[in-house]
Design an enzyme around this catalytic site. Structure first.
Site, mmCIF file in Angstrom:
data_model
loop_
_atom_site.group_PDB
_atom_site.id
_atom_site.type_symbol
_atom_site.label_atom_id
_atom_site.label_comp_id
_atom_site.label_asym_id
_atom_site.label_seq_id
_atom_site.Cartn_x
_atom_site.Cartn_y
_atom_site.Cartn_z
ATOM 1 N N GLU A 49 0.796 -0.950 -0.309
ATOM 2 C CA GLU A 49 -0.001 0.060 0.447
ATOM 3 C C GLU A 49 1.515 0.898 -0.070
ATOM 4 O O GLU A 49 1.750 1.409 0.817
ATOM 5 C CB GLU A 49 -0.895 -0.540 0.773
ATOM 6 N N CYS A 87 4.492 -2.192 -8.243
ATOM 7 C CA CYS A 87 3.416 -1.994 -7.880
ATOM 8 C C CYS A 87 3.429 -0.472 -7.167
ATOM 9 O O CYS A 87 3.614 0.243 -7.456
ATOM 10 C CB CYS A 87 2.912 -2.840 -7.265
ATOM 11 N N HIS A 107 4.342 -7.664 -9.862
ATOM 12 C CA HIS A 107 4.817 -8.603 -9.135
ATOM 13 C C HIS A 107 5.462 -9.937 -9.787
ATOM 14 O O HIS A 107 4.550 -10.823 -9.474
ATOM 15 C CB HIS A 107 3.536 -9.449 -8.450
ATOM 16 N N GLU A 121 7.808 -11.511 -8.626
ATOM 17 C CA GLU A 121 8.049 -11.334 -7.365
ATOM 18 C C GLU A 121 7.050 -12.533 -6.664
ATOM 19 O O GLU A 121 7.252 -14.021 -5.912
ATOM 20 C CB GLU A 121 8.586 -10.825 -5.656
HETATM 21 N N1 GLN Z 1 -3.283 -0.601 -4.726
HETATM 22 C C1 GLN Z 1 -1.962 -0.552 -4.126
HETATM 23 C C2 GLN Z 1 -1.895 1.109 -3.811
HETATM 24 O O1 GLN Z 1 -1.958 2.316 -4.639
HETATM 25 C C3 GLN Z 1 -1.081 -1.248 -4.988
HETATM 26 C C4 GLN Z 1 -1.534 -2.206 -4.856
HETATM 27 C C5 GLN Z 1 0.409 -3.082 -5.219
HETATM 28 O O2 GLN Z 1 1.422 -2.251 -4.878
HETATM 29 N N2 GLN Z 1 -0.327 -4.203 -5.481
HETATM 30 O O3 GLN Z 1 -0.180 1.725 -3.154
#
Ligand code: GLN
Length: 251
Positions: free
Chosen positions: A111, A143, A234, A236
């Site tokens: 997040e 991400c 991802h 990983e």
């Molecule tokens: N939706 C998340 C964000 O905005 C990111 C999601 C993820 O890292 N898989 O931080």
């Protein structure tokens, strides 16, 4: 030991000290100056020098363990490919002192707002920005990590982001139905790899110095600018460590 062997031993210690000191200043660690168990002969000094590059996984929140496991495998592969002269080691980075001697850092998915806040609270934010801006630290954001290293986040304040890479990124860009999905993509320099997207962002725009490395259905999902790498998926979470090896090669 004769006086001469003592002299040779002292001399080799001095060389080791100089090399270690020099190496510290370029973020290397030096191991095994003398082969363990070797007998120091009057005419022989063994200096078995191995340079170790450390690459870190930010251990704050998100897919830390998965990244660490994949990074360890990638480090092992590339260490043996380097014929023993250069070794890579995976480490976890939780606070500023863990960053010492680290030449690359993976910011995992998770997040982005939480990771950003904790980066600030742990005092890591300024140090990462300082070292990365000097070109002293390679960074791969996956991400949420990609969101954190972007210079622009579409429609958002970015008080806690690192703002390092010249890309514009939109959070949670795939809407509800496509919140999470798995596909395969062509990654420049690696080939076809599996890609898992979880509430992924989208790279909407890239600056002049940014190279696009992969697209999914026409949309940019991986890009690189010098020592910065961003993937919106991802790697990983799959068995393919191609992108981890690619990043180790950047460090
Ligand atoms: N939706 C998340 C964000 O905005 C990111 C999601 C993820 O890292 N898989 O931080």
């Amino acid at each position: 030991m004769t006086g001469f062997s003592l002299f040779v031993f002292g001399f080799s210690e001095a060389i080791f000290w100089v090399i270690t000191t020099l190496n510290k200043s370029v973020n290397y660690t030096t191991f095994s100056p003398l082969r363990p168990g070797s007998r120091l002969e009057e005419t022989e000094v063994f200096i078995d020098l191995v340079l170790v590059k450390r690459i870190g996984v930010l251990d704050i929140q998100g897919s830390v363990e998965e990244h660490f496991a994949a990074l360890e495998d990638a480090c092992k592969n590339l260490s043996s490919a380097g014929k023993g002269s250069k070794k890579y080691e995976a480490v976890l980075v939780k606070n500023i002192s863990d960053l010492d001697g680290v030449s690359g850092l993976i910011i995992p998915g998770g997040e982005s707002t939480t990771i950003g806040k904790l980066l600030r609270r742990f005092g890591l934010r300024e140090e990462i920005i300082k070292r990365a801006s000097k070109g002293d630290l390679a960074i791969w954001g996956t991400c949420a990590g990609a969101i954190l290293i972007a210079k622009e986040i579409v429609g958002r304040e970015q008080a806690d982001s690192l703002g390092l890479m010249d890309i514009s990124i939109e959070r949670n860009a795939y809407g509800r139905q496509l919140d999470s999905f798995e596909t395969s993509i062509e990654f420049d320099g690696i080939g076809k790899i599996p890609a898992i997207f979880i509430r992924a962002p989208l790279i909407k725009k890239v600056g002049k110095g940014v190279v696009v490395l992969a697209k999914n259905e026409g949309e940019i999902v991986a890009a690189r600018e010098g020592k910065f790498l961003a993937t919106t998926f991802h790697p990983e979470m799959t068995n393919d460590i191609g992108v981890h090896e690619y990043f180790v090669g950047m460090c």
